[in-house]
Scaffold this active site. Structure first.
Site, PDB file in Angstrom:
ATOM      1  N   ARG A   1       0.851  -1.197   0.000  1.00 55.04           N
ATOM      2  CA  ARG A   1       0.000   0.000   0.000  1.00 55.04           C
ATOM      3  C   ARG A   1       0.884   1.244   0.000  1.00 55.04           C
ATOM      4  O   ARG A   1       0.615   2.212  -0.680  1.00 55.04           O
ATOM      5  CB  ARG A   1      -0.946   0.029   1.209  1.00 55.04           C
TER       6      ARG A   1
ATOM      7  N   TYR B   1     -16.344  18.436 -14.082  1.00 60.01           N
ATOM      8  CA  TYR B   1     -16.701  17.026 -14.248  1.00 60.01           C
ATOM      9  C   TYR B   1     -17.722  16.637 -13.160  1.00 60.01           C
ATOM     10  O   TYR B   1     -17.515  16.947 -11.983  1.00 60.01           O
ATOM     11  CB  TYR B   1     -15.430  16.176 -14.141  1.00 60.01           C
TER      12      TYR B   1
ATOM     13  N   ASP C   1      -7.152  19.748 -13.716  1.00 59.01           N
ATOM     14  CA  ASP C   1      -7.535  18.427 -14.213  1.00 59.01           C
ATOM     15  C   ASP C   1      -7.176  18.416 -15.699  1.00 59.01           C
ATOM     16  O   ASP C   1      -7.837  19.059 -16.516  1.00 59.01           O
ATOM     17  CB  ASP C   1      -9.040  18.208 -13.989  1.00 59.01           C
TER      18      ASP C   1
ATOM     19  N   LYS D   1      -8.696   7.588 -19.265  1.00 54.57           N
ATOM     20  CA  LYS D   1      -8.991   8.176 -20.580  1.00 54.57           C
ATOM     21  C   LYS D   1      -7.768   8.079 -21.502  1.00 54.57           C
ATOM     22  O   LYS D   1      -7.391   6.993 -21.865  1.00 54.57           O
ATOM     23  CB  LYS D   1      -9.500   9.602 -20.394  1.00 54.57           C
TER      24      LYS D   1
HETATM   25  C1  PLP Z   1     -13.443  10.598 -16.147  1.00 55.74           C
HETATM   26  C2  PLP Z   1     -12.994  11.870 -15.557  1.00 55.74           C
HETATM   27  C3  PLP Z   1     -12.700  11.995 -14.183  1.00 55.74           C
HETATM   28  C4  PLP Z   1     -12.899  10.845 -13.210  1.00 55.74           C
HETATM   29  O1  PLP Z   1     -12.022   9.806 -13.435  1.00 55.74           O
HETATM   30  P1  PLP Z   1     -12.352   8.258 -13.101  1.00 55.74           P
HETATM   31  O2  PLP Z   1     -11.106   7.580 -13.561  1.00 55.74           O
HETATM   32  O3  PLP Z   1     -13.583   7.875 -13.840  1.00 55.74           O
HETATM   33  O4  PLP Z   1     -12.544   8.177 -11.621  1.00 55.74           O
HETATM   34  C5  PLP Z   1     -12.240  13.206 -13.720  1.00 55.74           C
HETATM   35  N1  PLP Z   1     -12.102  14.268 -14.557  1.00 55.74           N
HETATM   36  C6  PLP Z   1     -12.393  14.191 -15.857  1.00 55.74           C
HETATM   37  C7  PLP Z   1     -12.228  15.401 -16.708  1.00 55.74           C
HETATM   38  C8  PLP Z   1     -12.854  13.005 -16.411  1.00 55.74           C
HETATM   39  O5  PLP Z   1     -13.162  12.950 -17.715  1.00 55.74           O
END
Ligand code: PLP
Length: 393
Positions: free
Chosen positions: A45, A97, A169, A194
């Site tokens: 961890r 988001y 982000d 993504k």
């Molecule tokens: C998908 C997404 C998230 C969240 O990520 P997860 O891996 O689904 O927890 C946060 N910010 C943006 C811009 C996203 O597209």
């Protein structure tokens, strides 16, 4: 060294065996020679060599000092918010988001953290909304699904002058296109689910900090809370990153062509893509990123959920699904999917119209993708004629 070369060679050859692929250390613990005497690892961890390799790679790609890999993008966001304490305020981009909105508002407000949502596309709005309690500015650029762009450098200056941290982000752009830490941000987060993973086969999140001390705080929070990324998933993200540069270039080329095609189509009302000259902040996007990304959104002249439903169920290559950034093209209808939990009036006010459709343009041949969109419009028109016979019929 070019970015492509840097990216490929940021992935190390295994020092122990010479393996060219990063080894997967599928272990929970590490044997110690004597209490506290170990090879740098004690419990998985706290640290794991496969995860540590991914963390080093992402720190290099984002030009930061510390990377930390989490079990999801939201776990990464959660760790950043845990830097704050009751009474602190977050100033966040207004079309944030949905998952981040849910976490901030429905979890952290309970613990006494206040959230102030602001239209950050004009940096002056950020300046005006800062209060003495503001400790963290939260940007997403471009945003989901209307691709709004905010000026990272200008907002970083405002953050610094007011002793706030700026977190960006960077999921939509990826480090192949945009490096917020070089523009003055303190923290970058990713949903590696993504573009970094890139193949729609995992859930992962990353945090990178500019300063080592802040990175150590995030590592402490991760070890205390436990939301780590597993060794195999760490390996999958590393494997995705090997082709990030190449994939993102092609996503951008395909998305630009799709956006330009949509702009000329008679059934389309608005097209949202930072690479179009008609985009509100096209010049800022051009200044701060090397490309405009793979996401294109558009609305229909027939601005109804029914028309959007007919379109999103008529494509062949664009698969109807949430998420984005993978090899296969996806599309979604935010009003009925990602943004369903937002009241209709509030959703419309933030620019997400009833007919808005979001495309994650994949790596197929772009002529096939355009033909797919064209036939979906034709099919949608035919269905309409069946339901609404013309007067002459
Ligand atoms: C998908 C997404 C998230 C969240 O990520 P997860 O891996 O689904 O927890 C946060 N910010 C943006 C811009 C996203 O597209």
């Amino acid at each position: 060294m070019s970015n492509a070369t840097q990216l490929i060679h940021s992935i190390p050859v295994d020092a122990l065996t010479g393996a060219i692929s990063v080894p997967i250390y599928q272990t929970s613990t590490f044997v110690q020679e004597a209490p506290g005497v170990n090879k740098g690892y004690d419990y998985a961890r706290s640290n794991n060599p496969t995860r540590a390799t991914l963390e080093t790679i992402i720190a290099q790609l984002e030009k930061g000092s510390v990377g930390v890999a989490f079990g999801s993008g939201l776990a990464a966001i959660d760790a950043v918010v845990k830097l704050l304490k009751a009474g602190d305020e977050i100033l966040a981009v207004d079309d944030i988001y949905g998952g981040a909105f849910r976490l901030f508002t429905h979890i952290y407000e309970k613990f006494g953290i206040k959230i102030n949502y602001v239209d950050t596309t004009n940096a002056e709005n950020v300046f005006n909304a800062i209060t003495p309690a503001t400790k963290l500015i939260w940007l997403e650029t471009p945003t989901n699904p209307t691709l709004k762009v905010s000026d990272i450098e200008a907002i970083a200056k405002i953050a610094r002058a007011n002793s706030c941290l700026l977190c960006v982000d960077n999921t939509f752009a990826s480090p192949a296109l945009q490096q917020p830490l070089s523009l003055g941000a303190d923290i970058v987060i990713h949903s590696a689910t993504k573009y970094l993973g890139g193949h729609s086969d995992l859930i992962a999140g990353l945090v990178v900090t500019k300063e080592k001390e802040l990175g150590e705080k995030i590592k402490f929070i991760q070890n205390a809370s436990g939301a780590i990324l597993a060794p195999f998933d760490s390996w999958l993200v590393i494997r995705g990153i090997e082709t990030l540069h190449l994939r993102v270039q092609q996503h951008c080329r395909n998305a630009q062509a799709v956006a330009e095609f949509l702009e000329t189509h008679p059934a389309v009302d608005k097209v949202y893509y930072p690479g179009l000259k008609t985009h509100l902040n096209h010049n800022i996007a051009k200044k701060q990123s090397k490309g405009f990304g793979g996401i294109v959104s558009f609305t229909l002249k027939n601005n109804t959920e029914a028309a959007a439903t007919a379109f999103v169920t008529s494509t062949n290559y664009f698969k109807l699904a949430e998420s984005l950034g993978g090899v296969k093209s996806l599309l979604c209808h935010p009003a009925q999917m990602t943004h369903k939990s937002i009241p209709a009036e509030k959703r419309r006010a933030s620019g997400v119209a009833d007919s808005l459709i979001r495309l994650s343009v994949g790596l197929e041949d772009v002529q096939d993708l355009i033909a797919d969109i064209e036939q979906a419009f034709e099919k949608q028109q035919k269905e309409k004629q069946v339901f609404e016979p013309s007067i002459s019929a």
